[in-house]
Design a protein around this motif. Structure first.
Motif, PDB file in Angstrom:
ATOM      1  N   VAL A   1      21.281  56.963 -35.658  1.00  0.00           N
ATOM      2  CA  VAL A   1      21.798  55.596 -35.611  1.00  0.00           C
ATOM      3  C   VAL A   1      22.826  55.463 -34.496  1.00  0.00           C
ATOM      4  O   VAL A   1      22.829  54.476 -33.739  1.00  0.00           O
ATOM      5  CB  VAL A   1      22.414  55.202 -36.971  1.00  0.00           C
ATOM      6  CG1 VAL A   1      23.078  53.830 -36.883  1.00  0.00           C
ATOM      7  CG2 VAL A   1      21.340  55.174 -38.053  1.00  0.00           C
ATOM      8  N   GLY A   2      23.723  56.464 -34.364  1.00  0.00           N
ATOM      9  CA  GLY A   2      24.739  56.410 -33.323  1.00  0.00           C
ATOM     10  C   GLY A   2      24.155  56.441 -31.927  1.00  0.00           C
ATOM     11  O   GLY A   2      24.605  55.714 -31.034  1.00  0.00           O
ATOM     12  N   ILE A   3      23.144  57.267 -31.715  1.00  0.00           N
ATOM     13  CA  ILE A   3      22.485  57.331 -30.411  1.00  0.00           C
ATOM     14  C   ILE A   3      21.835  55.991 -30.082  1.00  0.00           C
ATOM     15  O   ILE A   3      21.956  55.483 -28.956  1.00  0.00           O
ATOM     16  CB  ILE A   3      21.439  58.459 -30.380  1.00  0.00           C
ATOM     17  CG1 ILE A   3      22.141  59.824 -30.356  1.00  0.00           C
ATOM     18  CG2 ILE A   3      20.521  58.327 -29.167  1.00  0.00           C
ATOM     19  CD1 ILE A   3      21.190  60.998 -30.464  1.00  0.00           C
ATOM     20  N   LEU A   4      21.173  55.418 -31.053  1.00  0.00           N
ATOM     21  CA  LEU A   4      20.510  54.127 -30.813  1.00  0.00           C
ATOM     22  C   LEU A   4      21.529  53.049 -30.472  1.00  0.00           C
ATOM     23  O   LEU A   4      21.336  52.273 -29.521  1.00  0.00           O
ATOM     24  CB  LEU A   4      19.709  53.719 -32.051  1.00  0.00           C
ATOM     25  CG  LEU A   4      18.527  54.614 -32.420  1.00  0.00           C
ATOM     26  CD1 LEU A   4      17.866  54.102 -33.692  1.00  0.00           C
ATOM     27  CD2 LEU A   4      17.520  54.701 -31.295  1.00  0.00           C
ATOM     28  N   LEU A   5      22.631  52.988 -31.224  1.00  0.00           N
ATOM     29  CA  LEU A   5      23.638  51.958 -30.982  1.00  0.00           C
ATOM     30  C   LEU A   5      24.326  52.156 -29.627  1.00  0.00           C
ATOM     31  O   LEU A   5      24.455  51.211 -28.842  1.00  0.00           O
ATOM     32  CB  LEU A   5      24.685  51.982 -32.100  1.00  0.00           C
ATOM     33  CG  LEU A   5      24.254  51.442 -33.459  1.00  0.00           C
ATOM     34  CD1 LEU A   5      25.324  51.731 -34.508  1.00  0.00           C
ATOM     35  CD2 LEU A   5      23.985  49.950 -33.392  1.00  0.00           C
TER      36      LEU A   5
ATOM     37  N   ILE B   1      19.267  47.361 -35.299  1.00  0.00           N
ATOM     38  CA  ILE B   1      19.430  48.762 -35.674  1.00  0.00           C
ATOM     39  C   ILE B   1      20.166  48.898 -37.009  1.00  0.00           C
ATOM     40  O   ILE B   1      19.783  49.700 -37.872  1.00  0.00           O
ATOM     41  CB  ILE B   1      20.169  49.530 -34.565  1.00  0.00           C
ATOM     42  CG1 ILE B   1      19.300  49.560 -33.298  1.00  0.00           C
ATOM     43  CG2 ILE B   1      20.499  50.946 -35.016  1.00  0.00           C
ATOM     44  CD1 ILE B   1      19.986  50.191 -32.100  1.00  0.00           C
ATOM     45  N   LEU B   2      21.228  48.108 -37.202  1.00  0.00           N
ATOM     46  CA  LEU B   2      21.955  48.166 -38.473  1.00  0.00           C
ATOM     47  C   LEU B   2      21.096  47.658 -39.621  1.00  0.00           C
ATOM     48  O   LEU B   2      21.178  48.169 -40.745  1.00  0.00           O
ATOM     49  CB  LEU B   2      23.250  47.359 -38.373  1.00  0.00           C
ATOM     50  CG  LEU B   2      24.325  47.936 -37.442  1.00  0.00           C
ATOM     51  CD1 LEU B   2      25.573  47.071 -37.468  1.00  0.00           C
ATOM     52  CD2 LEU B   2      24.663  49.379 -37.825  1.00  0.00           C
TER      53      LEU B   2
ATOM     54  N   TRP C   1      12.564  47.055 -29.655  1.00  0.00           N
ATOM     55  CA  TRP C   1      13.753  47.263 -30.486  1.00  0.00           C
ATOM     56  C   TRP C   1      13.377  47.374 -31.956  1.00  0.00           C
ATOM     57  O   TRP C   1      14.065  48.035 -32.731  1.00  0.00           O
ATOM     58  CB  TRP C   1      14.757  46.134 -30.284  1.00  0.00           C
ATOM     59  CG  TRP C   1      15.330  46.075 -28.901  1.00  0.00           C
ATOM     60  CD1 TRP C   1      15.251  45.035 -28.020  1.00  0.00           C
ATOM     61  CD2 TRP C   1      16.055  47.104 -28.211  1.00  0.00           C
ATOM     62  NE1 TRP C   1      15.889  45.350 -26.852  1.00  0.00           N
ATOM     63  CE2 TRP C   1      16.391  46.614 -26.932  1.00  0.00           C
ATOM     64  CE3 TRP C   1      16.458  48.392 -28.559  1.00  0.00           C
ATOM     65  CZ2 TRP C   1      17.100  47.365 -26.007  1.00  0.00           C
ATOM     66  CZ3 TRP C   1      17.163  49.149 -27.630  1.00  0.00           C
ATOM     67  CH2 TRP C   1      17.475  48.633 -26.383  1.00  0.00           C
ATOM     68  N   LEU C   2      12.273  46.743 -32.334  1.00  0.00           N
ATOM     69  CA  LEU C   2      11.803  46.885 -33.705  1.00  0.00           C
ATOM     70  C   LEU C   2      11.437  48.339 -33.977  1.00  0.00           C
ATOM     71  O   LEU C   2      11.684  48.857 -35.066  1.00  0.00           O
ATOM     72  CB  LEU C   2      10.596  45.970 -33.944  1.00  0.00           C
ATOM     73  CG  LEU C   2       9.982  46.019 -35.354  1.00  0.00           C
ATOM     74  CD1 LEU C   2      11.019  45.625 -36.399  1.00  0.00           C
ATOM     75  CD2 LEU C   2       8.759  45.109 -35.432  1.00  0.00           C
TER      76      LEU C   2
END
Length: 284
Positions: free
Chosen positions: A27-31, A49-50, A125-126
């Motif tokens: 999640v952190g990498i994506l954000l 993402i969230l 992004w989906l």
């Protein structure tokens, strides 16, 4: 605290840390990377993402309930098949994420932000939201089942000890995630991309070995050979730091031929992301 109790605390905390940190890391990498790649679309990307992470958390609770009642909900090897499919899907998505990041880097000479925004408009992004959801769901479900399994076999103060060790592991994961997020603000985009890619590939490697283990245990394919060597005296993959590496990167102390070939194939596919383009621009 006795040596045995200390080792049990380390085992529980390391499992929870690994599972929680893997989910938080994805999640952190994506954000972080998405925000740098497409600053104009930061709000929309963050929401996707969230939302995916939230959906993954809900799915984790459902999967944990299903796995805890596998004998009623799933027939025979259904639980192992479900875990195998989820792990395979997650590994493929992580590889896809690395290939996407590399493609974006190669386009840095152009307008990279507009390219990223176009990815949003075309629905990529989906796919990232799906990766966040799957990471949270898989790791969350395994963590819940792991802790509840230990608590069910514990009595009195031992159940509280399991909870405390689990919370300690989650706190360590949160601190590790905070360190990664803080560091990502201080380093260049290139360094951040390389670190993110390596971490994603390592997690994908561990998932690939999990899939292979399930394939062998289900009898879909044989291991092809007896263990080719035994390094358990140096580093056992059944407990302690060896078990941590086994879950994270796919380390095996007594590997057979099929797992080695599968791991080699995974890294061969991953290396294609770093291969030069087959066709370059014609010289002016």
């Amino acid at each position: 605290m006795s040596a045995g109790l200390t080792l049990q605390t380390f085992d529980i905390a390391s499992v929870v840390w690994r599972e929680s940190f893997e989910a938080l890391l994805v999640v952190g990498i994506l954000l972080t990377w998405s925000a740098r790649a497409a600053p104009e679309a930061r709000g929309r990307v963050t929401s996707w993402i969230l939302a995916g992470a939230g959906a993954g958390l809900a799915l984790a609770l459902m999967l944990a309930l299903m796995m805890s009642r596998a004998s009623d909900v799933l027939e025979g090897d259904g639980e192992d098949i479900l875990q195998m499919i989820m792990a395979a899907f997650a590994a493929v998505l992580m590889l896809r994420m690395v290939f996407w990041m590399r493609a974006m880097e190669r386009g840095q000479t152009g307008d990279i932000a507009n390219r990223a925004v176009r990815h949003v408009k075309t629905g990529n992004w989906l796919g990232l939201a799906t990766l966040a959801a799957l990471a949270v769901a898989r790791e969350g479900a395994e963590t819940v089942v792991f802790l509840f399994g230990l608590m069910a076999s514990s009595q009195g103060w031992q159940a509280g000890f399991v909870v405390a060790a689990g919370l300690f592991g989650f706190v360590l994961a949160a601190i590790s995630f905070w360190a990664f997020k803080t560091g990502s603000k201080l380093i260049s985009r290139t360094v951040l991309s390389r670190v993110s890619e390596v971490l994603l590939l390592i997690l994908g490697s561990g998932l690939t070995m999990l899939v292979v283990d399930k394939v062998i245990s289900l009898g879909i394919f044989s291991a092809m050979t007896e263990p080719l060597w035994d390094s358990s005296r140096l580093l056992d993959d059944g407990n302690g730091f060896g078990a941590f590496l086994a879950g994270l990167v796919g380390y095996r102390a007594r590997p057979e031929l099929l797992p080695l070939l599968s791991l080699g194939f995974y890294w061969l596919i991953a290396s294609l992301a770093y291969a030069p383009p087959l066709a370059g621009k014609a010289p002016a």
